[in-house]
Scaffold this motif. Structure first.
Motif, short mmCIF file in Angstrom:
data_model
loop_
_atom_site.label_atom_id
_atom_site.label_comp_id
_atom_site.label_asym_id
_atom_site.label_seq_id
_atom_site.Cartn_x
_atom_site.Cartn_y
_atom_site.Cartn_z
N PHE A 1 0.84 -1.20 0.00
CA PHE A 1 0.00 0.00 0.00
C PHE A 1 0.88 1.25 0.00
CE2 PHE A 1 -2.65 -3.18 2.23
CZ PHE A 1 -3.78 -3.15 1.41
N VAL A 2 0.32 2.31 -0.54
CA VAL A 2 0.96 3.62 -0.54
C VAL A 2 -0.02 4.63 0.04
CG1 VAL A 2 1.80 5.51 -2.00
CG2 VAL A 2 2.48 3.14 -2.49
N LEU A 3 0.46 5.50 0.91
CA LEU A 3 -0.38 6.51 1.56
C LEU A 3 0.08 7.91 1.17
CD1 LEU A 3 -2.50 7.37 3.76
CD2 LEU A 3 -0.61 7.25 5.41
N THR A 4 -0.88 8.76 0.84
CA THR A 4 -0.58 10.18 0.61
C THR A 4 -1.57 11.04 1.37
OG1 THR A 4 -1.99 10.37 -1.36
CG2 THR A 4 0.31 9.71 -1.71
N VAL A 5 -1.11 12.19 1.87
CA VAL A 5 -1.97 13.19 2.51
C VAL A 5 -1.61 14.54 1.91
CG1 VAL A 5 -2.70 14.28 4.65
CG2 VAL A 5 -2.09 11.84 4.63
N ILE A 6 -2.58 15.17 1.25
CA ILE A 6 -2.31 16.39 0.50
C ILE A 6 -3.37 17.44 0.77
CG2 ILE A 6 -2.05 17.36 -1.81
CD1 ILE A 6 -1.16 14.54 -2.72
N ASP A 7 -2.91 18.66 1.04
CA ASP A 7 -3.78 19.83 1.15
C ASP A 7 -3.82 20.48 -0.23
OD1 ASP A 7 -4.98 22.31 1.65
OD2 ASP A 7 -3.27 23.09 2.80
N ALA A 8 -4.99 20.60 -0.81
CA ALA A 8 -5.12 21.17 -2.16
C ALA A 8 -5.40 22.67 -2.13
CB ALA A 8 -6.23 20.46 -2.92
N ASP A 9 -5.35 23.29 -0.95
CA ASP A 9 -5.75 24.69 -0.82
C ASP A 9 -4.61 25.61 -0.42
OD1 ASP A 9 -8.62 24.46 -1.34
OD2 ASP A 9 -8.66 23.26 0.49
N ALA A 10 -3.37 25.21 -0.68
CA ALA A 10 -2.23 26.06 -0.30
C ALA A 10 -2.16 27.29 -1.22
CB ALA A 10 -0.94 25.26 -0.42
N LEU B 1 3.76 11.19 2.99
CA LEU B 1 3.95 10.21 1.92
C LEU B 1 4.55 8.94 2.54
CD1 LEU B 1 5.72 12.42 -0.81
CD2 LEU B 1 3.28 11.89 -0.66
N MET B 2 3.98 7.78 2.20
CA MET B 2 4.53 6.52 2.70
C MET B 2 4.33 5.43 1.65
SD MET B 2 3.66 4.27 6.17
CE MET B 2 3.36 5.75 7.12
N VAL B 3 5.41 4.73 1.33
CA VAL B 3 5.35 3.62 0.39
C VAL B 3 5.75 2.31 1.09
CG1 VAL B 3 5.94 5.12 -1.55
CG2 VAL B 3 7.77 3.88 -0.37
N ASP B 4 5.53 1.21 0.38
CA ASP B 4 5.95 -0.12 0.83
C ASP B 4 5.28 -0.53 2.14
OD1 ASP B 4 7.56 0.15 -1.37
OD2 ASP B 4 9.44 0.30 -0.25
N ILE B 5 4.05 -0.07 2.36
CA ILE B 5 3.29 -0.56 3.51
C ILE B 5 2.90 -2.01 3.20
CG2 ILE B 5 1.22 -0.23 4.93
CD1 ILE B 5 1.22 2.72 3.97
N PRO B 6 3.28 -2.97 4.04
CA PRO B 6 3.03 -4.38 3.73
C PRO B 6 1.54 -4.67 3.47
CG PRO B 6 4.57 -4.19 5.55
CD PRO B 6 4.05 -2.80 5.29
N ALA B 7 1.29 -5.63 2.61
CA ALA B 7 -0.08 -5.96 2.21
C ALA B 7 -0.93 -6.47 3.36
CB ALA B 7 -0.05 -6.98 1.08
N ASP B 8 -0.30 -6.94 4.44
CA ASP B 8 -1.08 -7.44 5.58
C ASP B 8 -1.35 -6.36 6.63
OD1 ASP B 8 1.49 -7.21 6.54
OD2 ASP B 8 1.58 -9.23 7.41
N VAL B 9 -0.89 -5.13 6.37
CA VAL B 9 -1.16 -4.00 7.27
C VAL B 9 -2.39 -3.27 6.76
CG1 VAL B 9 -0.32 -1.78 8.12
CG2 VAL B 9 1.26 -3.73 7.95
#
Length: 210
Positions: free
Chosen positions: A51-60, A87-95
């Protein structure tokens, strides 16, 4: 896929404890607890390898002229841009869950050099790296999660999109302190499914936001 949070509901306000800053009793803002929100996801498709996680504010704001300036306000109709918070990559598939405060607990001056997270996961730079570049006391490489701190005089409420991507990658092809642009390139053609929730945040005392 579905993404949810015990910390805030989709479309609601992100609590102040998860912000980089909160409104101050005197003055404008002060540093906050900077806790990453709880996140949980389900329904990943067959073949998901990470899994990959992103958190983005689109209002800067796209122009700094009025940002945090006494007697002025950032216009609501000012063109906006993205500001990366996590930003986070390589989150294991069982997490399938990240606990509140497990990746960030407090503001780290000059940035976290080794933010905690699921075993094997790698975290990229957020945009406080650029924001504090000219500040001798705060400048550094900001990795992992750092929460909301929109301008205290912004006439627009900021919206933060949390997205989890299921991918067919054992490891994303990004290195070191990778950026959002590098991550997007690495994910091209490898996303099997995605899910998002969005939270709001505001530091403008003139605005009553619920």
């Amino acid at each position: 896929m579905k993404l949810s949070s015990k910390t805030f509901k989709d479309g609601s306000l992100i609590p102040g404890r998860c912000g980089f800053c909160v409104q101050a009793p005197r003055g404008h803002v002060r540093l906050s607890q900077n806790l990453n929100p709880h996140l949980a996801w389900s329904g990943a498709p067959a073949g998901t390898r990470s899994f990959v996680l992103t958190v983005i504010d689109a209002d800067a704001p796209t122009k700094p002229d009025d940002v945090n300036q006494e007697g002025r306000e950032v216009p609501a109709d000012l063109p906006r841009a993205e500001f990366v918070h996590w930003l986070m990559v390589d989150i294991p598939a069982d997490v399938t869950e990240i606990a509140e405060g497990s990746g960030s607990n407090g503001v780290t001056v000059k940035g976290k050099s080794a933010p905690s997270g699921p075993a094997g996961a790698r975290q990229g730079v957020n945009d406080y790296t650029g924001w504090f570049a000219g500040d001798a006391g705060m400048a550094g490489t900001y990795l992992g999660y750092d929460g909301p701190c929109p301008p205290w005089n912004d006439a627009r409420v900021h919206h933060y999109t949390f997205t989890i991507h299921a991918t067919d990658l054992d490891q994303a092809k990004v290195k070191g302190a990778y950026t959002l642009a590098e991550l997007r390139k690495a994910l091209d053609g490898h996303v099997l499914a995605s899910a998002s929730i969005r939270g709001r945040y505001n530091l403008n005392a003139r605005m009553r936001v619920k």
